[in-house]
Design a protein around this motif. Structure first.
Motif, PDB file in Angstrom:
ATOM      1  N   SER A 595       0.866  -1.156  -0.145  1.00 55.60           N
ATOM      2  CA  SER A 595       0.169  -0.154   0.092  1.00 55.60           C
ATOM      3  C   SER A 595       0.829   1.135   0.103  1.00 55.60           C
ATOM      4  O   SER A 595       0.359   2.333  -0.461  1.00 55.60           O
ATOM      5  CB  SER A 595      -0.763   0.012   1.215  1.00 55.60           C
ATOM      6  N   GLU A 596       2.205   1.203   0.385  1.00 50.72           N
ATOM      7  CA  GLU A 596       2.900   2.291   0.550  1.00 50.72           C
ATOM      8  C   GLU A 596       3.090   2.905  -0.807  1.00 50.72           C
ATOM      9  O   GLU A 596       3.531   4.246  -1.006  1.00 50.72           O
ATOM     10  CB  GLU A 596       4.210   2.057   1.164  1.00 50.72           C
ATOM     11  N   HIS A 597       2.970   2.079  -2.182  1.00 54.57           N
ATOM     12  CA  HIS A 597       3.371   2.746  -3.360  1.00 54.57           C
ATOM     13  C   HIS A 597       2.161   3.734  -3.574  1.00 54.57           C
ATOM     14  O   HIS A 597       2.389   4.615  -4.414  1.00 54.57           O
ATOM     15  CB  HIS A 597       3.281   1.406  -4.134  1.00 54.57           C
ATOM     16  N   GLY A 598       0.746   3.351  -3.077  1.00 50.08           N
ATOM     17  CA  GLY A 598      -0.165   3.983  -3.417  1.00 50.08           C
ATOM     18  C   GLY A 598      -0.423   4.070  -5.208  1.00 50.08           C
ATOM     19  O   GLY A 598      -0.025   3.180  -5.733  1.00 50.08           O
ATOM     20  N   LYS A 599      -0.867   5.163  -5.416  1.00 48.27           N
ATOM     21  CA  LYS A 599      -1.246   5.287  -7.130  1.00 48.27           C
ATOM     22  C   LYS A 599      -0.160   5.981  -7.714  1.00 48.27           C
ATOM     23  O   LYS A 599      -0.113   7.237  -8.102  1.00 48.27           O
ATOM     24  CB  LYS A 599      -2.463   5.897  -7.334  1.00 48.27           C
ATOM     25  N   THR A 600       1.155   5.413  -7.906  1.00 53.20           N
ATOM     26  CA  THR A 600       2.390   5.779  -8.405  1.00 53.20           C
ATOM     27  C   THR A 600       2.917   5.088  -9.710  1.00 53.20           C
ATOM     28  O   THR A 600       3.898   5.464 -10.042  1.00 53.20           O
ATOM     29  CB  THR A 600       3.481   5.943  -7.423  1.00 53.20           C
ATOM     30  N   GLY A 601       2.289   4.015 -10.190  1.00 53.78           N
ATOM     31  CA  GLY A 601       2.633   3.293 -11.163  1.00 53.78           C
ATOM     32  C   GLY A 601       4.228   2.960 -11.204  1.00 53.78           C
ATOM     33  O   GLY A 601       4.656   2.443 -10.311  1.00 53.78           O
ATOM     34  N   VAL A 602       4.947   3.377 -12.263  1.00 54.09           N
ATOM     35  CA  VAL A 602       6.473   2.773 -12.473  1.00 54.09           C
ATOM     36  C   VAL A 602       7.077   3.899 -11.485  1.00 54.09           C
ATOM     37  O   VAL A 602       8.484   3.562 -11.141  1.00 54.09           O
ATOM     38  CB  VAL A 602       6.801   3.339 -13.973  1.00 54.09           C
ATOM     39  N   LEU A 673      11.151  11.654  -1.535  1.00 57.40           N
ATOM     40  CA  LEU A 673      11.974  11.357  -0.233  1.00 57.40           C
ATOM     41  C   LEU A 673      11.954  10.258   0.583  1.00 57.40           C
ATOM     42  O   LEU A 673      12.329   9.502   0.901  1.00 57.40           O
ATOM     43  CB  LEU A 673      12.258  12.605   0.511  1.00 57.40           C
ATOM     44  N   ARG A 674      10.474   9.719   0.562  1.00 63.21           N
ATOM     45  CA  ARG A 674      10.263   8.528   1.127  1.00 63.21           C
ATOM     46  C   ARG A 674      10.803   7.138   0.423  1.00 63.21           C
ATOM     47  O   ARG A 674      10.622   6.082   1.009  1.00 63.21           O
ATOM     48  CB  ARG A 674       8.748   8.291   1.281  1.00 63.21           C
TER      49      ARG A 674
END
Length: 779
Positions: A595-602, A673-674
């Motif tokens: 879930s930490e990726h969220g909506k970030t695709g590549v 930064l995360r």
């Protein structure tokens, strides 16, 4: 940070009673050579009285005034913008040859705002690292005032009629017909490494593996391919090394096919004679005629030639034996006997003895030798070899009347063998370059095989030589056979199908596909649909996206390419490239991710993050903006000099050179930064402090404000530049280059834009639109 060129002191600028920055309002007098000081504050922000701008002012009037009042200053050689921002530069903002187009480009790029970083703030800055035009005299007060007024007018118009942000709409200037100079280019890419492998496999059914060794893998560098071991970047154009690779490939695959009767030689007898047996002919060389026979000794007699010492008579001009066959070589001669032996005569061919005779001394007689003579020119000689005399008693001599060649003695074949050989030439052309040979090609191809067979009596090898020549021809090596231009009807359509297959599946069409298309069982559109639905397309597209994303051949670094491929093969909106909340497995199935990726695709995929460090060097942010937003960053020498000692703090300092140039990269770097440089997620920094991954409000005009990479992604996918960059990734598959979207291909760009909007970012629909377009089909 930016400061105004005209000092904003209380005395002499804005009056003694106030330090407030006044505003620009209304429409100024563009002819005023001494306009009032500009209302730009120390941050570079422009103050405008929007309500005072007349209602008659519109985008059209502003664009027209821009063309008259500002554009001439931009394109002049001294103190202009064209030297740095020409259309061939790598700058984000380019000054085109058309003023209206330049206006809309500057507006979409965010340079016509009232915020810091605008054209106005750069024109008035005293910081030489930021001021425009760089290293040249400043614009006049009149020119800068015009720029400021137009900026305020634009702000007023946009405030009155809220609309789609200019960087999210199709560029209005591109809706106008292109009126610039004609673009003359040869848009026909060379075969890539993968396409060449696919073509050899399709034409020869040969993977070029010899003795367990993959010869293609050995020569991948010569052909400009990638192997993810030594070579990671695919060549964009053919090099001399490519032709060196062909020198190794062509003889090997052609000779094997010619000897084994496989590939293009399937069903062809490469050992069958190729030269017809002509009717028998006779050529008689008279001994008393010097143009016929040349003597090394002797003298002319009333009936012929007297060889009174050892010597020979040789045909002055070699005889052309038209075909390898049986010939009768005849010498009419008699001898004068002396001593116990008759005169000895030899018939020689090219100086080699082929028959010896003892010549009778009674009268002229024919001495005939029948033998096989290879095709070609050969000399024929009659030699006297045993001269003898007894002083005052006798003298042994040889008398020759003529030398004659007759043959071939085999039955004539007419033109049967020649016709059959020329038919084989045509078959090779049809199977290797997918079209019939021209009459001249058929004649030249046949002549080449004959010449090679004469040079070395090995017919399969001679046929292999013709095959090698075809492999090196432009029709074999270009994705679209250049002979397409001279063909019509079905032949023309077939050659275009060859290009379509190579562009979409990395190989030429197979026999079934060709048969269906030639017979009309499948239309062009159906062929396109079939290729786009095939596993071959998925495989080839994945390869192209691995190259585009600079994969290193690992599962992690392949992940971005897998997402690209999933989108193109399923019709999923291409916006998921940056906003997808899932990953794609190695079998191209959609799978969940943490879930930490969220909506970030590549953007937060480990394989994309790796090798793209964040602060202080901006590599990650620059690559994101380049790969997905089409920005290109030019780094001046002074930045290179300072990068070695740079720290994160120094590069984001608002007074630094880095920050002044990279007002997009700085907030984007904070949003990332995360995610550490190795691609792992973190919530605290190296000192254990919580990470603030917002844009931090550092840049007022930053278009991607918000928390983390998800905020960036949600806004980035709305931008025209993202759509154009993504559409270009599809366009390159067909044309080997990006669209000339500001020039003669703006109609194509609008067509693809509309399809993407109507079909919710369906890349398969985009690919099909390109394949059906008149630009691609030449209709």
């Amino acid at each position: 940070m930016l400061v105004v060129a005209l000092a904003m002191s209380a005395v002499g600028c804005y009056g003694e009673a106030s330090l407030e920055v006044p505003s620009i309002g209304g429409v100024p007098n563009y002819d005023d050579e001494n306009p009032p000081p500009l209302p730009v504050d120390p941050t570079g922000a422009l103050s405008c009285q929007l309500a005072s701008v007349p209602q008659t002012v519109s985008l059209a009037t502003i664009a027209a005034d821009f063309g008259r009042q500002v554009y001439p200053a931009m394109v002049r050689q001294d103190s202009g913008c064209i030297s740095c921002h020409a259309t061939t530069s790598g700058r984000q903002f380019k000054v085109s040859q058309e003023p209206t187009e330049t206006f809309y480009a500057a507006r979409a790029a965010g340079f016509l705002t009232t915020q810091p970083g605008s054209l106005v703030s750069r024109l008035v800055s005293t910081d030489e690292s930021v001021r425009m035009p760089r290293n040249q005299p400043s614009w006049s007060a009149k020119e800068i005032a015009a720029m400021a007024s137009l900026t305020c007018q634009l702000a007023a118009v946009e405030a009155r009629s809220p609309q789609t942000p200019p960087d999210e709409e199709f560029p209005p200037a591109l809706l106008q017909p292109y009126t610039g100079p004609a673009v003359v280019t040869y848009d026909n890419p060379f075969l890539s490494y993968v396409q060449l492998k696919g073509k050899v496999k399709q034409v020869f059914n040969d993977d070029w593996v010899r003795g367990g060794v993959d010869k293609f893998a050995q020569t991948v560098g010569l052909f400009g391919g990638v192997d993810y071991v030594q070579y990671f970047v695919e060549a964009r154009v053919a090099s001399p090394d490519f032709l060196l690779g062909m020198d190794a490939l062509a003889p090997d695959v052609c000779l094997q096919a010619a000897r084994n009767k496989t590939g293009p030689f399937a069903g062809l007898d490469t050992s069958a004679p190729i030269i017809d047996t002509p009717p028998a002919a006779t050529r008689q060389y008279e001994a008393e005629t010097a143009t016929d026979l040349t003597a090394t000794t002797g003298a002319l007699t009333s009936t012929g030639w007297n060889l009174y010492t050892n010597g020979q008579l040789t045909t002055t001009t070699p005889y052309n034996f038209p075909v390898t066959g049986t010939y009768n070589l005849t010498v009419r001669a008699y001898g004068s006997q002396c001593g116990p032996d008759l005169p000895a005569m030899e018939i020689r061919v090219d100086g080699t003895v082929v028959k010896s005779f003892a010549v009778s001394a009674t009268a002229y007689a024919d001495h005939v030798h029948t033998m096989t003579v290879p095709a070609g020119t050969h000399t024929v000689s009659a030699a006297f070899t045993n001269d003898f005399n007894m002083s005052g008693t006798c003298d042994r001599n040889l008398y020759v009347d003529w030398v004659k060649v007759n043959g071939p003695t085999e039955p004539s074949t007419g033109t049967t063998r020649t016709d059959a050989a020329k038919a084989k030439v045509d078959t090779l052309f049809r199977r290797m370059v997918y079209r019939p040979s021209t009459p001249q090609e058929k004649t030249d191809g046949y002549a080449l095989v004959k010449d090679l067979a004469n040079y070395e009596a090995d017919l399969p090898k001679a046929w292999s030589g013709l095959c090698e020549g075809i492999m090196r021809s432009p029709d074999f090596l270009f994705t679209l056979p250049p002979s397409y231009e001279s063909r019509t009807g079905g032949e023309k359509d077939r050659l275009l199908l060859v290009k379509l297959a190579q562009d979409l599946v990395g190989r030429p069409p197979n026999a079934t596909e060709l048969a269906d298309f030639d017979a009309g069982r499948k239309s062009w559109e159906q062929m396109v649909d079939g290729y786009l639905a095939s596993v071959d397309f998925r495989t080839y597209y994945f390869h192209k996206m691995r190259v585009r994303t600079e994969s290193e051949g690992t599962a992690d670094t392949d992940e971005p390419a897998r997402l690209w491929t999933y989108l193109a093969t399923t019709g999923t909106p291409f916006q998921d490239l940056l906003t997808g909340d899932y990953s794609v497995s190695t079998d191209f199935a959609k799978v969940s991710r943490p879930s930490e990726h969220g909506k970030t695709g590549v953007l937060t995929m480990k394989g994309f993050l790796q090798n793209k460090p964040g602060l202080p060097h901006y590599n990650y942010a620059a690559r994101v903006m380049t790969d997905f937003m089409g920005s290109i960053f030019e780094i001046p020498s002074e930045v290179f000099d300072m990068r070695g000692a740079a720290t994160a703090a120094s590069t984001v300092d608002p007074t630094s050179l880095c920050f002044s140039c990279h007002q997009t990269l700085t907030p984007l770097s904070h949003q990332r930064l995360r995610w550490a440089d190795d691609g792992t997620y973190r919530t605290t920094d190296e000192q254990g402090r919580p990470i603030d991954d917002s844009d931090r409000g550092l840049v007022g005009a930053y278009a991607f404000k918000g928390q983390g990479m998800s905020a960036f992604a949600q806004k980035a996918v709305l931008k025209e530049s993202f759509a154009r960059r993504t559409l270009n990734a599809q366009y390159i598959l067909f044309f080997g280059r990006e669209m000339r979207h500001t020039q003669d291909e703006r109609v194509m760009y609008k067509r693809l834009w509309d399809v993407a909007q109507a079909d919710n970012g369906n890349l398969k629909a985009v690919l099909k639109t390109i394949a059906l377009s008149p630009e691609y089909t030449h209709r």
